[in-house]
Write an enzyme that holds these catalytic residues in place. Structure first.
Site, PDB file in Angstrom:
ATOM      1  N   HIS A  32       2.027   7.906   4.247  1.00  0.00           N
ATOM      2  CA  HIS A  32       3.111   7.677   3.275  1.00  0.00           C
ATOM      3  C   HIS A  32       3.359   8.933   2.429  1.00  0.00           C
ATOM      4  CE1 HIS A  32       3.383   3.321   4.096  1.00  0.00           C
ATOM      5  NE2 HIS A  32       2.104   3.457   4.388  1.00  0.00           N
ATOM      6  N   TYR A 305      -7.801   5.675   0.580  1.00  0.00           N
ATOM      7  CA  TYR A 305      -6.823   6.092  -0.425  1.00  0.00           C
ATOM      8  C   TYR A 305      -7.472   7.022  -1.446  1.00  0.00           C
ATOM      9  CZ  TYR A 305      -3.440   2.487   1.059  1.00  0.00           C
ATOM     10  OH  TYR A 305      -2.541   1.723   1.756  1.00  0.00           O
TER      11      TYR A 305
END
Length: 329
Positions: A32, A305
């Site tokens: 992303h 993440y």
């Protein structure tokens, strides 16, 4: 990144695979990478407050920051794979709770992810490696499917994105199970879904796909929000006894009850995109009143993440990107 994440062999292997095979660029998220921040608010329904003590689900309105993104590892990835195939997209949201705490979720426009364990994710990422000419070898993906046949629903969801004309046209799915917890400690397993309220045409025609620039979704969304609010409805899919909560690849029966939990409204662009770029939309960062399930991929996503954030914050971005950012600013 925590010390545990740094030492977790699965996290290290996942980071290495993404950096080698998904087009990751220094200074950007490993997935992303291309996205844009918006502001707005979330307002929950009274019905959901009966099932949880979570602050943002008590019937009031809370401020929210949303990052809409292309799911690819490269910030230069196109928004359309072809005239018939759109990109994987993401919605990351940060809720500003009344207590001052901030909670986050992250959801892709996929009904299932093509991996249910860290090991499957690493194998899938490795199977996507490209040749020197930039082409994927379909035989590697077929070999992955042969070894992991249960990932077929997720793979079909991955390749089945329609070529949509706006982030506002996408539905986003939380994938993993969570638990709502009420004041008496009763727990209700659920999965969540953000459903678009966009009324006009959602898909891109073949002619438009041929004429539009490779990346158009961010600019389209900036213009759309400037014209008026953009909304998604939040729905909770409620499990019954015996429904699996430890594997996002195992769908629940379609007959399960669904509860309208609230509405997300975007009203404008975030004033500082650097702040949004630095955010981590950790799917495990939930407030009191919501608990994470035993799904191993959920905890794994959180660790990856964190590792991605640690890596990108110590890396300089390409010089050309910094020059362009100065010009845009």
């Amino acid at each position: 990144m925590t010390v545990a994440a740094q030492r977790d062999p699965a996290v290290v292997a996942a980071m290495a695979a993404m950096e080698k095979y998904t087009g990751a660029v220094p200074g950007y998220r490993r997935a992303h990478a291309h996205g844009h921040g918006f502001v707005g608010h979330f307002e929950s329904t009274a019905a959901v407050a009966e099932l949880t003590v979570a602050e943002h689900l008590q019937g009031g309105r809370v401020d929210a920051v949303v990052r809409l993104s292309n799911g690819a590892g490269s910030p230069y990835a196109p928004d359309l794979q072809s005239a018939r195939h759109g990109a994987t997209l993401g919605l990351g949201i940060e809720f500003a709770l009344p207590s001052g705490v901030r909670a986050t979720w992250a959801a892709p426009n996929m009904t299932a992810f093509p991996a249910g364990t860290p090991q499957e994710f690493i194998a899938l990422t490795t199977a996507q490696r490209r040749s020197a000419r930039g082409h994927r070898n379909p035989l590697r993906l077929l070999a992955f499917v042969a070894r992991h046949p249960r990932t077929v629903p997720g793979l079909l969801s991955l390749v089945g994105h329609p070529p949509i004309r706006s982030f506002a046209a996408a539905d986003f799915h939380g994938l993993h199970a969570y638990y709502l917890v009420d004041g008496a400690g009763r727990r209700q397993a659920f999965r969540y879904h953000w459903t678009s309220t966009m009324a006009d045409d959602r898909t891109v025609t073949a002619r438009e796909a041929a004429l539009w620039p490779p990346q158009f979704l961010v600019e389209e969304m900036r213009q759309r929000v400037a014209r008026g609010p953009v909304r998604w409805e939040l729905t909770f899919e409620l499990a019954q006894d015996g429904d699996p909560t430890d594997d996002q690849l195992r769908a629940w029966p379609a007959s399960r009850a669904r509860l309208h939990a609230g509405t997300l409204t975007l009203t404008g662009e975030h004033p500082d995109q650097d702040v949004v770029d630095d955010m981590v939309f950790d799917p495990t960062n939930v407030p009191t009143g919501i608990e994470c399930s035993e799904d191993p991929l959920l905890a794994f996503r959180s660790a990856v993440y964190s590792a991605s954030h640690a890596a990108r914050t110590r890396e300089p971005k390409p010089v050309s990107d910094l020059v362009n950012a100065d010009r845009d600013g």
